[in-house]
Enzyme design. Structure first.
Site, PDB file in Angstrom:
ATOM      1  N   ARG A 130       0.841  -1.215   0.000  1.00 24.57           N
ATOM      2  CA  ARG A 130       0.000   0.000   0.000  1.00 24.57           C
ATOM      3  C   ARG A 130       0.876   1.264   0.000  1.00 24.57           C
ATOM      4  O   ARG A 130       0.542   2.267   0.634  1.00 24.57           O
ATOM      5  CB  ARG A 130      -0.958   0.002   1.207  1.00 24.57           C
ATOM      6  CG  ARG A 130      -2.116  -0.961   1.056  1.00 24.57           C
ATOM      7  CD  ARG A 130      -3.047  -0.892   2.249  1.00 24.57           C
ATOM      8  NE  ARG A 130      -2.393  -1.397   3.446  1.00 24.57           N
ATOM      9  CZ  ARG A 130      -2.776  -1.122   4.683  1.00 24.57           C
ATOM     10  NH1 ARG A 130      -3.814  -0.351   4.891  1.00 24.57           N
ATOM     11  NH2 ARG A 130      -2.126  -1.614   5.720  1.00 24.57           N
ATOM     12  N   LEU A 134       1.242   3.459  -2.208  1.00 27.01           N
ATOM     13  CA  LEU A 134       0.563   4.641  -2.749  1.00 27.01           C
ATOM     14  C   LEU A 134      -0.306   5.301  -1.675  1.00 27.01           C
ATOM     15  O   LEU A 134      -0.326   6.521  -1.527  1.00 27.01           O
ATOM     16  CB  LEU A 134      -0.286   4.256  -3.967  1.00 27.01           C
ATOM     17  CG  LEU A 134      -0.980   5.417  -4.671  1.00 27.01           C
ATOM     18  CD1 LEU A 134       0.017   6.460  -5.145  1.00 27.01           C
ATOM     19  CD2 LEU A 134      -1.809   4.921  -5.854  1.00 27.01           C
ATOM     20  N   SER A 194     -23.376   2.169  16.279  1.00 25.38           N
ATOM     21  CA  SER A 194     -22.028   2.439  16.774  1.00 25.38           C
ATOM     22  C   SER A 194     -21.949   3.807  17.434  1.00 25.38           C
ATOM     23  O   SER A 194     -22.622   4.755  17.028  1.00 25.38           O
ATOM     24  CB  SER A 194     -21.011   2.349  15.636  1.00 25.38           C
ATOM     25  OG  SER A 194     -21.339   3.248  14.615  1.00 25.38           O
ATOM     26  N   GLU A 216     -21.061  -0.902  19.976  1.00 28.93           N
ATOM     27  CA  GLU A 216     -20.150  -1.586  19.040  1.00 28.93           C
ATOM     28  C   GLU A 216     -18.666  -1.304  19.295  1.00 28.93           C
ATOM     29  O   GLU A 216     -17.853  -1.404  18.382  1.00 28.93           O
ATOM     30  CB  GLU A 216     -20.513  -1.254  17.573  1.00 28.93           C
ATOM     31  CG  GLU A 216     -21.953  -1.616  17.212  1.00 28.93           C
ATOM     32  CD  GLU A 216     -22.311  -1.343  15.752  1.00 28.93           C
ATOM     33  OE1 GLU A 216     -21.412  -1.306  14.901  1.00 28.93           O
ATOM     34  OE2 GLU A 216     -23.524  -1.175  15.482  1.00 28.93           O
ATOM     35  N   GLU A 271     -30.980   6.414   5.747  1.00 32.10           N
ATOM     36  CA  GLU A 271     -30.285   7.698   5.697  1.00 32.10           C
ATOM     37  C   GLU A 271     -31.080   8.624   4.782  1.00 32.10           C
ATOM     38  O   GLU A 271     -31.243   8.343   3.603  1.00 32.10           O
ATOM     39  CB  GLU A 271     -28.870   7.468   5.138  1.00 32.10           C
ATOM     40  CG  GLU A 271     -28.057   8.724   5.028  1.00 32.10           C
ATOM     41  CD  GLU A 271     -26.645   8.452   4.513  1.00 32.10           C
ATOM     42  OE1 GLU A 271     -26.102   7.359   4.760  1.00 32.10           O
ATOM     43  OE2 GLU A 271     -26.112   9.343   3.855  1.00 32.10           O
ATOM     44  N   HIS A 313     -22.018  12.442   8.688  1.00 36.23           N
ATOM     45  CA  HIS A 313     -20.741  12.491   7.972  1.00 36.23           C
ATOM     46  C   HIS A 313     -19.894  13.696   8.349  1.00 36.23           C
ATOM     47  O   HIS A 313     -18.746  13.779   7.960  1.00 36.23           O
ATOM     48  CB  HIS A 313     -20.975  12.506   6.458  1.00 36.23           C
ATOM     49  CG  HIS A 313     -21.715  11.290   5.995  1.00 36.23           C
ATOM     50  ND1 HIS A 313     -23.084  11.214   6.027  1.00 36.23           N
ATOM     51  CD2 HIS A 313     -21.277  10.111   5.522  1.00 36.23           C
ATOM     52  CE1 HIS A 313     -23.454  10.027   5.579  1.00 36.23           C
ATOM     53  NE2 HIS A 313     -22.375   9.346   5.263  1.00 36.23           N
ATOM     54  N   CYS A 356     -26.978   7.339  10.368  1.00 33.54           N
ATOM     55  CA  CYS A 356     -26.172   6.114  10.353  1.00 33.54           C
ATOM     56  C   CYS A 356     -25.420   6.025  11.675  1.00 33.54           C
ATOM     57  O   CYS A 356     -25.675   6.804  12.600  1.00 33.54           O
ATOM     58  CB  CYS A 356     -25.213   6.155   9.155  1.00 33.54           C
ATOM     59  SG  CYS A 356     -24.388   4.579   8.812  1.00 33.54           S
TER      60      CYS A 356
HETATM   61  N1  GLN Z   1     -24.707  -0.602  12.965  1.00 34.63           N
HETATM   62  C1  GLN Z   1     -23.713  -0.010  12.107  1.00 34.63           C
HETATM   63  C2  GLN Z   1     -23.118   1.226  12.766  1.00 34.63           C
HETATM   64  O1  GLN Z   1     -23.809   1.904  13.434  1.00 34.63           O
HETATM   65  C3  GLN Z   1     -24.295   0.368  10.767  1.00 34.63           C
HETATM   66  C4  GLN Z   1     -23.251   0.915   9.831  1.00 34.63           C
HETATM   67  C5  GLN Z   1     -23.735   1.092   8.400  1.00 34.63           C
HETATM   68  O2  GLN Z   1     -24.895   1.131   8.137  1.00 34.63           O
HETATM   69  N2  GLN Z   1     -22.853   1.197   7.462  1.00 34.63           N
HETATM   70  O3  GLN Z   1     -21.957   1.512  12.606  1.00 34.63           O
HETATM   71 ZN    ZN Z   2     -25.746   3.366   7.607  1.00 35.04          ZN
END
Ligand code: GLN
Ligand code: ZN
Length: 772
Positions: free
Chosen positions: A18, A20, A452, A503, A684, A713, A745
């Protein structure tokens, strides 16, 4: 007389170690100059070309290298950097390139495995990213407006050709074709503007480019038109013939490359186009090889992609030779052999994989080993077969076929014993909803999160210490239990209604489960570029999947013991586990998915037995598994949604099943999403300003929905008012009694400070909604 040539549509550029990735990151941190970065690129290209020549390829491929993405390279090459970036000519091309890729300002990046589509398009925002056909590679989406103009602008490709020539290599240049380039882009601006209308002014630029390549002494140019494997509107199909007629005038030999899918109704068109040769995917379109051979005039070159460029298994060389023999006869002894597509999609080399079980390792071929396979095939077809190497390949294959780790009677029995009703919940949704309401006693607009919580430096350090053996298993578990307790306490303080354990113990939502299931193996260095400097190391599913013991129950029970609120058990769904792994090629994907589904089903049952009342099964990858051709969508969606239901359905009516999906176009698969029959789906939606929800409303989506009310994000903390506005918008299209309140998310890429501030506002927003 046979004349067999070998070549590759493309090679991984990230480097064996890796290199690069690390050079890019140093460059972005200001620790490596542009010249330094260019030197790393040059060294990697030289090394990769040398590997190609050592394997006896007749040409090295030039043009597959990119510092970020090959489509972005074409944007510069063809002089169509979007005007919104406001570049001035004084800015170095490399600087402009990274500005397009990463944004001029603080462009948010998501690491939760989400889709990146749907970002706003303000001045300095990075180009949108989207998946390259049905792969997990993401390309930067070109933007086209009625004002877009093209010009032969970048010298990079021509420079790389000269570089390869100076090293003494015969060169085949690789280009993205004009129709695929336009297809991959997005039309912006004026309504009714069709990007195909730009073709006429794009073609002369391609013509000029081909002419320059010809002047540089390039004999062959591979021109990729993978969209020939898609359902194309008639105008796009119709544009091929005249375009290639025009490009062929230049007089450089064009190898038109198609991959990833059968050509079907485009087969005779592809064979007819005025080019010197055609490359076809001999793995995914093996059944078309005979027709292609018949349709393609014999004076044209046929390049057969006989080695799988999308997967990591050793080629069955005997089968390949048997398939190639009749083609060779029909082509008068002339044939080109290649991988089915660019080797970008497989890891670099097996060389460093000393941690894999020897038998599993012997079944594999990564990019470098695939070059060796081409050499073996070429030799064998020309009657100079390397008997010892062929025998070794045969033996490895035989061991895989007979392996007791691959074929397990207990797994087969479990699948066979599956009740045909096993994918149905006991009662219809309305009845379950009543039972769940009675059990959970949640307020209206219940609040929850997607799973998470921040993966802090402390969590990552503990995991790294554990992996290095510096932290004992007990100490590691104790740290994770403390992290879980911390996450629970914070959620209690925030007043969330349905809690999660956070998580902390999971490195990755697929890897975590793969490591606990039989049938999965993990490489040490099997990195594949996902986008830019980001690489993923997908698990390998090599055998029948089984769950030797519960995977999440202890953590979840611990979390539930700390609160009187319902604790949501958190699992990754079978389709997502399949989709983000390298999969077996000796049984259909549907069969592997069903095995995973049975393992998850057992986990669901165990969680329920342990008293967990709410269980979420994430399926963010269900949409990206869609086949490229619409005609195959139904079959896929049938088995994919069934696998989800098999996983989700062992539970009583009063146990609530959630699923979660990231940003995606859901509208064309709403019936199938509804058929998954999750009691609650979280999606989302915030960046679409709830527009995405409109489809669910129009379709009268029957079950409960949690439309994301804030974008995870970026670290920005949304106000309560903003979220209330989104929730009111949602209430206008979805019955309010069906609405949940949650972020878009998971929050693992965020820090606690902004997470707590945002969730506090979110809980407030839910309270305001309840107050009416
Ligand atoms: N349960 C996961 C989290 O909360 C879902 C992640 C995802 O949808 N990409 O990180
Ligand atoms: Zn998600």
């Amino acid at each position: 007389m046979t004349t067999i040539h070998t070549h590759i549509p493309g090679f991984p550029r990230i480097g064996a170690q890796r290199e690069l990735k690390f050079a890019l990151e140093r460059h972005w941190r200001g620790e490596l100059s542009a010249d330094g970065l260019e030197a790393v690129g040059r060294a990697l290209r030289a090394r990769h070309w040398a590997l190609q020549r050592e394997a006896g390829l007749d040409w090295v491929s030039v043009g597959d290298f990119a510092f970020y993405d090959q489509v972005a390279n074409h944007i510069q090459l063809l002089g169509c950097e979007p005007a919104r970036f406001g570049f001035d000519a004084a800015q170095a091309p490399l600087q402009r390139y990274f500005a397009m890729a990463r944004g001029n300002g603080a462009a948010p990046a998501c690491d939760a495995g989400c889709q990146h589509a749907g970002q706003p398009h303000e001045a300095g925002h990075a180009l949108e990213m989207t998946k390259w056909f049905d792969t997990n590679y993401h390309y930067l989406v070109p933007e086209f407006t009625p004002e877009t103009r093209f010009a032969l602008a970048g010298e990079r490709l021509l420079g790389e050709v000269a570089e390869a020539q100076a090293l003494g290599h015969p060169v085949k240049a690789v280009l993205l074709g004009p129709l695929t380039f336009l297809w991959l882009g997005k039309a912006r601006g004026a309504a009714g503007f069709e990007r195909l209308s730009l073709l006429e002014q794009l073609l002369p630029v391609y013509g000029a480019l081909l002419d320059r390549l010809k002047q540089q002494g390039v004999e062959w140019v591979q021109i990729d038109e993978p969209i020939l494997g898609l359902d194309l509107p008639p105008a796009w199909r119709g544009a091929f013939e005249s375009s290639y007629w025009q490009l062929n005038q230049v007089g450089v030999k064009l190898l038109l490359a198609t991959y990833f899918a059968p050509l079907e109704e485009n087969l005779s068109l592809a064979c007819r186009l005025p080019v010197a040769g055609l490359h076809v995917d001999g793995v995914r379109a093996a059944h078309e090889l005979t027709s292609v051979c018949d349709w393609l005039p014999v004076h044209k070159v046929l390049s057969v992609g006989i080695v799988d460029g999308r997967n990591i298994w050793r080629t069955d060389l005997d089968a390949a030779l048997a398939a190639l023999a009749p083609l060779l006869a029909k082509r008068g002894g002339a044939l080109w052999l290649a991988p089915s597509c660019s080797l970008l999609h497989v890891p670099f080399s097996l060389e460093a994989e000393d941690g894999l079980a020897p038998d599993i390792r012997s079944w594999l071929a990564f990019a470098t080993e695939k070059l060796g396979e081409l050499a073996l095939l070429k030799g064998a077809l020309a009657g100079r077969g390397d008997a010892a190497a062929l025998a070794a390949a045969r033996a490895a294959l035989a061991s895989r076929r007979a392996s007791a780790r691959v074929h397990r009677a207990d797994v087969a029995a479990g699948v066979a014993a599956l009740d045909p009703q096993a994918d149905r919940r006991r009662a219809p949704f309305a009845q379950r909803q009543a039972a769940q309401r009675a059990r959970l006693r949640l307020p209206a607009f219940p609040t929850t999160t997607i799973g998470s919580f921040p993966q802090t430096a402390a969590i990552r350090a503990a995991r790294a210490g554990f992996k290095r053996g510096e932290l004992s298993a007990d100490d590691y578990a104790a740290r994770m239990r403390a992290e879980i307790a911390d996450a629970v306490a914070r959620q209690e303080a925030l007043g969330l209604d349905v809690l999660v354990h956070g998580e902390a113990e999971r490195n990755d939502m697929v890897e975590y489960f793969g490591e606990r299931l039989d049938g999965f193996a993990f490489t040490g260095h099997g990195w594949v570029q996902s986008y830019g400097s980001r690489c993923v190391k997908p698990p390998l599913i090599y055998g029948d999947v089984a769950r030797p013991r519960p995977m999440t129950v202890d953590w979840t029970v611990h979390a539930q013991s700390l609160t009187a609120k319902p604790m949501k058990g958190m699992l990754t769904g079978p389709v997502t586990i399949l989709q983000w792994s390298f999969v077996r090629d000796d049984q259909p994907r549907a069969a592997t998915t069903l095995q995973i589904a049975l393992a998850i089903r057992a986990e669901v049952a165990d969680l329920e037995r342990a008293g967990i009342a709410v269980i979420q099964i994430d399926e963010p990858a269900i949409r990206e598994g869609l086949p490229l051709r619409r005609s195959q969508w139904d079959a896929y969606l049938d088995w994919a949604t069934r696998a989800f239901r098999v996983a989700a359905s062992p539970v009583a009516d009063a146990t609530q099943i959630h699923t979660h999906m990231c940003y995606a176009e859901f509208n064309d698969i709403l019936p199938q999403i509804a058929a998954m029959d999750a009691d609650v789906i979280t999606i989302e939606t915030s960046r679409s300003d709830m527009e995405l929800l409109r489809g669910f409303g129009q379709f009268a989506y029957p079950n409960e929905i949690g439309p994301g009310v804030y974008d995870i994000h970026s670290p920005r903390v949304p106000s309560t008012a903003e979220m209330v506005r989104l929730l009111r918008k949602a209430s206008a299209v979805i019955p309010p009694a069906h609405l949940w309140v949650n972020p878009d998310c998971g929050l693992k890429t965020r820090a606690w400070a902004e997470t707590e501030a945002a969730l506090a506002n979110m809980v407030d927003a839910a309270r305001q909604m309840r107050a009416g």
